[in-house]
Design an enzyme around this catalytic site. Structure first.
Site, mmCIF file in Angstrom:
data_model
loop_
_atom_site.group_PDB
_atom_site.id
_atom_site.type_symbol
_atom_site.label_atom_id
_atom_site.label_comp_id
_atom_site.label_asym_id
_atom_site.label_seq_id
_atom_site.Cartn_x
_atom_site.Cartn_y
_atom_site.Cartn_z
ATOM 1 N N HIS A 20 3.338 -5.825 -5.694
ATOM 2 C CA HIS A 20 4.208 -4.686 -5.426
ATOM 3 C C HIS A 20 5.632 -4.913 -5.941
ATOM 4 C CE1 HIS A 20 2.003 -1.959 -2.473
ATOM 5 N NE2 HIS A 20 1.133 -2.905 -2.744
ATOM 6 N N ASP A 117 9.563 0.821 -2.021
ATOM 7 C CA ASP A 117 8.111 0.900 -2.073
ATOM 8 C C ASP A 117 7.690 2.108 -1.233
ATOM 9 O OD1 ASP A 117 5.700 -1.376 -2.642
ATOM 10 O OD2 ASP A 117 5.208 0.248 -1.257
#
Ligand code: UDP
Length: 451
Positions: A20, A117
């Protein structure tokens, strides 16, 4: 007109697990190159920051500055991935808030925009309080994103308590007629939406429509029907990928000489194997895969997590024509003409990199979005196959290899993935859709209209 002031300082809140933070940092570096007057503070845990900033030393540069936030664990604690993740999430918002205060102080500049995110729905609330924009980056594919937005609807239609309902078709969602409930990310059908991870994803589905912009590492032409639905639900839904094709530095190093090894092989003759950055199948599956590769007599390049010598049958390397490495420059490998098939766990980055390289896939999914990604590969795009029973067996691998590398069906897969590869490269060209979307993103973040 009442023009808003331009942004000078952007805080970036990364998710420190899985693949990520790396893609997010690469995106931020590209943004930084496009907007050199803006400062970026990149917030993640020390471990995650050590790993993603390792390419330029631990400091980063002065336009993209690293800030560490606590991981929520007691000093020296070692736990299982899920536990570590849950403990991180507990109190994460508060730790990020403190981290942003530090960043604002050290940079001598208030934060004017939040990039996070997409998991971090709570950043939407922070942005509201701070009266700044929230730009959310979704690191998987469009289909998993859509099902998280539709979780309530899905749970009305699918009885989560009954096993048979897992076989039910998802045809009530436009574009999902070829998928079953069992293909959904497990969290969507979780018995309790109060447990930490299902809760995170469920709340994300509710908050994302409020974000100023939602970014995805994909391209619009890949899955138009799904794209159109997301585009009408989300504000400034911007496809800005594939990252593997765009000139997003840094180029990975080839410490184990994989590329020269591939140079010595004819086109479409090698199978590349990787289950992502973290996962490894259980030992009996590793052995079955190794035996199948040997029997098929196919050269293979295997990026192996853990100790290959301990976990693979003795003498495999001597008997077979394979090369096993602890880490590989995957993007370059999948672009290499000698690679004819990719055995993958179906992580989104891997799937998109395989499309970018025009390589058909053989899928062995484990968790999260992987099953849905691979069902899309197999049933929607027709550019890969699953394994019989969903796990690795010697016969299953032999059949899959035969299909992909030695049948008319395999030829068709290669043709289809070649078409998608062409669209991907087109999207990434300077006049393509992803480049246009990136320009729009720069405008949103800087509040400067580039015209
Ligand atoms: N990767 C790599 N070399 C390896 C194994 C993985 O460069 O030997 C990269 C791969 O190119 C991809 C990422 O690691 O960009 C894995 O991401 P993905 O989303 O596929 O899976 P995850 O690691 O999140 O399970």
């Amino acid at each position: 007109s009442n023009r808003q002031p331009t942004t000078k300082h952007v805080a970036v809140l990364a998710f420190p697990f899985g693949t990520h933070a790396g893609p997010l940092l690469r995106l931020v570096r590209k943004l930084s190159d496009a907007a050199p007057d803006v400062r970026f503070s990149f917030l993640s845990t020390p471990k995650s920051n050590d790993s993603v900033f390792s390419d330029r030393g631990s400091i980063g540069d002065d336009r993209v500055k690293r800030f560490d936030v606590g991981d929520g664990l007691p000093e020296g604690h070692v736990g299982k991935q899920m536990e570590v993740m849950e403990r991180f999430l507990e109190g994460a918002a508060e730790r990020f808030r403190k981290g942003m205060e530090t960043a604002a102080r050290e940079m001598g500049e208030e934060i004017g925009c939040l990039i996070s995110d997409a998991f971090y729905w709570f950043v939407g609330e922070m942005a509201e309080e701070m009266k700044v924009e929230w730009v959310a980056f979704w690191t998987s594919g469009p289909r998993p994103l859509l099902v998280h937005l539709c979780t309530d609807l899905i749970r009305e239609r699918i009885d989560i308590k009954s096993c048979e309902s897992r076989e039910k078709s998802l045809e009530f969602l436009p574009g999902f007629s070829k998928m079953r409930a069992a293909d959904l990310p497990g969290e969507v059908l979780s018995p309790s939406l109060d447990s930490p991870f299902p809760n995170l994803l469920h709340k994300m589905g509710h908050h994302l429509p409020k974000a100023t912009s939602v970014l995805i590492n994909s391209f619009e032409e890949l899955d138009s029907q799904i794209h159109n639905q997301l585009n009408s639900t989300l504000r400034n839904y911007l496809n800005i990928g594939p990252f593997s094709i765009l000139p997003l530095p840094p180029r990975p190093s080839d410490d184990h000489a994989c590329l020269p090894w591939l140079d010595n092989h004819p086109p479409n003759s090698v199978v590349y194997i990787s289950f992502g950055g973290f996962l490894s199948p259980p030992p009996h599956e590793l052995a079955a895969l190794a035996e199948a590769l040997q029997e098929f007599e196919i050269p293979f390049l295997w990026s192996f997590r853990g100790n290959a010598e301990e976990n693979l049958p003795k003498g495999l390397l001597e008997r077979s024509r394979g090369k096993i490495v602890p880490w590989a420059p995957q993007v370059q490998i999948l672009m290499h003409s000698s690679v004819g098939a990719f055995v993958t766990h179906g992580g989104w980055n891997s799937v998109l990199e395989s499309v970018g390289g025009g390589v058909p896939m053989i899928g062995r999914p484990f968790l999260g979005d992987q099953r849905m990604n691979l069902k899309t590969v197999e049933n929607v795009w027709g550019i890969g196959v699953g394994l019989e029973g969903g796990v690795v067996s010697k016969n299953g691998v032999l059949k899959a290899l035969g299909k992909v590398l030695g049948s008319e069906e395999g030829k068709l897969m290669r043709e289809k993935v070649g078409i998608l590869q062409g669209l991907a490269h087109k999207a990434a060209e300077s006049t393509g859709s992803s480049s246009r979307n990136f320009t729009r993103l720069v405008e949103i973040v800087t509040k400067i209209n580039l015209g």
